[in-house]
Design a protein around this motif. Structure first.
Motif, PDB file in Angstrom:
ATOM      1  N   THR A   1      47.572  57.517  34.247  1.00 52.86           N
ATOM      2  CA  THR A   1      47.783  58.953  34.087  1.00 52.86           C
ATOM      3  C   THR A   1      48.470  59.252  32.765  1.00 52.86           C
ATOM      4  O   THR A   1      49.507  58.656  32.466  1.00 52.86           O
ATOM      5  CB  THR A   1      48.662  59.483  35.236  1.00 52.86           C
TER       6      THR A   1
ATOM      7  N   PRO B   1      49.106  68.007  35.894  1.00 52.82           N
ATOM      8  CA  PRO B   1      48.253  66.908  36.343  1.00 52.82           C
ATOM      9  C   PRO B   1      46.920  66.871  35.597  1.00 52.82           C
ATOM     10  O   PRO B   1      46.356  67.916  35.292  1.00 52.82           O
ATOM     11  CB  PRO B   1      48.020  67.221  37.820  1.00 52.82           C
TER      12      PRO B   1
ATOM     13  N   ASN C   1      43.422  66.621  35.775  1.00 60.02           N
ATOM     14  CA  ASN C   1      42.441  66.772  36.845  1.00 60.02           C
ATOM     15  C   ASN C   1      41.292  65.778  36.733  1.00 60.02           C
ATOM     16  O   ASN C   1      40.799  65.266  37.748  1.00 60.02           O
ATOM     17  CB  ASN C   1      41.900  68.204  36.854  1.00 60.02           C
ATOM     18  N   ASP C   2      40.853  65.475  35.508  1.00 62.26           N
ATOM     19  CA  ASP C   2      39.753  64.524  35.359  1.00 62.26           C
ATOM     20  C   ASP C   2      40.162  63.134  35.824  1.00 62.26           C
ATOM     21  O   ASP C   2      39.366  62.399  36.419  1.00 62.26           O
ATOM     22  CB  ASP C   2      39.262  64.490  33.911  1.00 62.26           C
TER      23      ASP C   2
ATOM     24  N   TYR D   1      42.464  62.436  38.200  1.00 63.49           N
ATOM     25  CA  TYR D   1      42.529  62.412  39.660  1.00 63.49           C
ATOM     26  C   TYR D   1      41.153  62.525  40.292  1.00 63.49           C
ATOM     27  O   TYR D   1      40.908  61.958  41.367  1.00 63.49           O
ATOM     28  CB  TYR D   1      43.482  63.495  40.163  1.00 63.49           C
ATOM     29  N   ASP D   2      40.243  63.229  39.649  1.00 63.60           N
ATOM     30  CA  ASP D   2      38.858  63.254  40.134  1.00 63.60           C
ATOM     31  C   ASP D   2      38.274  61.846  40.133  1.00 63.60           C
ATOM     32  O   ASP D   2      37.662  61.400  41.117  1.00 63.60           O
ATOM     33  CB  ASP D   2      38.000  64.157  39.250  1.00 63.60           C
TER      34      ASP D   2
ATOM     35  N   SER E   1      40.163  59.428  42.659  1.00 66.89           N
ATOM     36  CA  SER E   1      39.916  59.822  44.045  1.00 66.89           C
ATOM     37  C   SER E   1      38.580  59.277  44.526  1.00 66.89           C
ATOM     38  O   SER E   1      38.450  58.828  45.679  1.00 66.89           O
ATOM     39  CB  SER E   1      39.940  61.352  44.170  1.00 66.89           C
TER      40      SER E   1
ATOM     41  N   TYR F   1      47.957  65.140  44.566  1.00 63.79           N
ATOM     42  CA  TYR F   1      46.704  65.405  43.864  1.00 63.79           C
ATOM     43  C   TYR F   1      45.557  64.586  44.459  1.00 63.79           C
ATOM     44  O   TYR F   1      44.406  65.031  44.451  1.00 63.79           O
ATOM     45  CB  TYR F   1      46.869  65.111  42.375  1.00 63.79           C
TER      46      TYR F   1
ATOM     47  N   ARG G   1      42.262  66.177  47.160  1.00 60.52           N
ATOM     48  CA  ARG G   1      40.856  65.841  46.957  1.00 60.52           C
ATOM     49  C   ARG G   1      40.234  65.088  48.127  1.00 60.52           C
ATOM     50  O   ARG G   1      39.012  65.150  48.311  1.00 60.52           O
ATOM     51  CB  ARG G   1      40.716  65.004  45.678  1.00 60.52           C
TER      52      ARG G   1
END
Length: 234
Positions: free
Chosen positions: A63, A71, A73-74, A76-77, A80, A109, A113
């Motif tokens: 991260t 955060p 987002n890409d 955590y996408d 996930s 996060y 998802r």
């Protein structure tokens, strides 16, 4: 059969402050996942390293720790879906979170998802805020005290306004905002009623009355605790 997603609060830094429930899940899960700054070691993994049984698959959630990008987002996408792939083949996945998963915790996060797609169990942990108060020996609240938790990066005027409206406060993520926060506390004549701590419960822990903290910057893992009466039991 799909696996279960676990969000484990692993405490503030002392490996012994993990709960029994989190420890049992940690040692039984075939897959563990944990956050790590880009190109740096993971503090979360270092905390639980003494408890690892060996042989588990590890997913490192790299991260970026850059203001304005968290955060990410890409990121955590991406991770996930990597975690989802393990769950879909029947592997339980334990995601490690320093402190408590739902108190400024990065696990939220992943939870956002995946929790609607997979069975999810969140295990609370000892937060750095509560651990810091115990290390300092400073009860935070009593009776009808109003406690405010403030992230230090917010504007000085917001910190001042919120401090005026509460009885006690925990100011987190002090880091490079230390001088700003100290100035606000000085304006409110609260420096003598505040304490500073960094790396709570870890081997490199440092703590002192705020009046003795004359530096301009602090580590990211630092906080200030203040009570307007000085001592909560008064």
């Amino acid at each position: 059969m799909v696996g279960t997603l676990y969000g484990l609060g692993i405490g503030p830094g002392d490996p012994d402050l993990i709960t029994l429930k989190a420890l049992k899940i940690l040692q039984a899960a075939p897959v563990i996942a944990y956050p790590a700054p880009e190109d740096k070691d993971s503090l979360a993994r270092a905390i639980i390293a003494p408890h690892l049984p060996g042989g588990q698959k590890e997913i490192v959630i790299e991260t970026p720790m850059v203001p304005g990008r968290f955060p990410a987002n890409d990121v955590y996408d991406k991770y996930s879906e990597e975690i989802a792939a393990e769950l879909n083949v029947g592997h339980d996945v334990a995601v490690l979170c320093e402190g408590d998963p739902f108190f400024f915790g990065s696990f939220m996060y992943i939870y956002a998802r995946l929790s609607e797609r997979f069975e999810t169990v969140v295990v609370p942990g000892v937060s750095s805020a509560m651990a810091s108060a115990c290390q300092i020996g400073m009860p935070i609240t009593s009776r009808y005290d109003v406690l405010t938790v403030l992230p230090a990066p917010i504007p000085a005027e917001d910190i001042l306004r919120r401090l005026q409206a509460c009885d006690a406060a925990i100011i987190m993520k002090v880091g490079r905002h230390f001088a700003k926060v100290r100035d606000v506390l000085g304006t409110l004549d609260l420096i003598d009623k505040a304490h500073y701590i960094e790396h709570a419960t870890m081997d490199n822990q440092v703590m002192m009355p705020l009046s003795e903290a004359t530096f301009e910057k602090a580590p990211y893992f630092s906080m200030i605790i203040v009570h307007k009466r000085g001592e909560a039991w008064k």
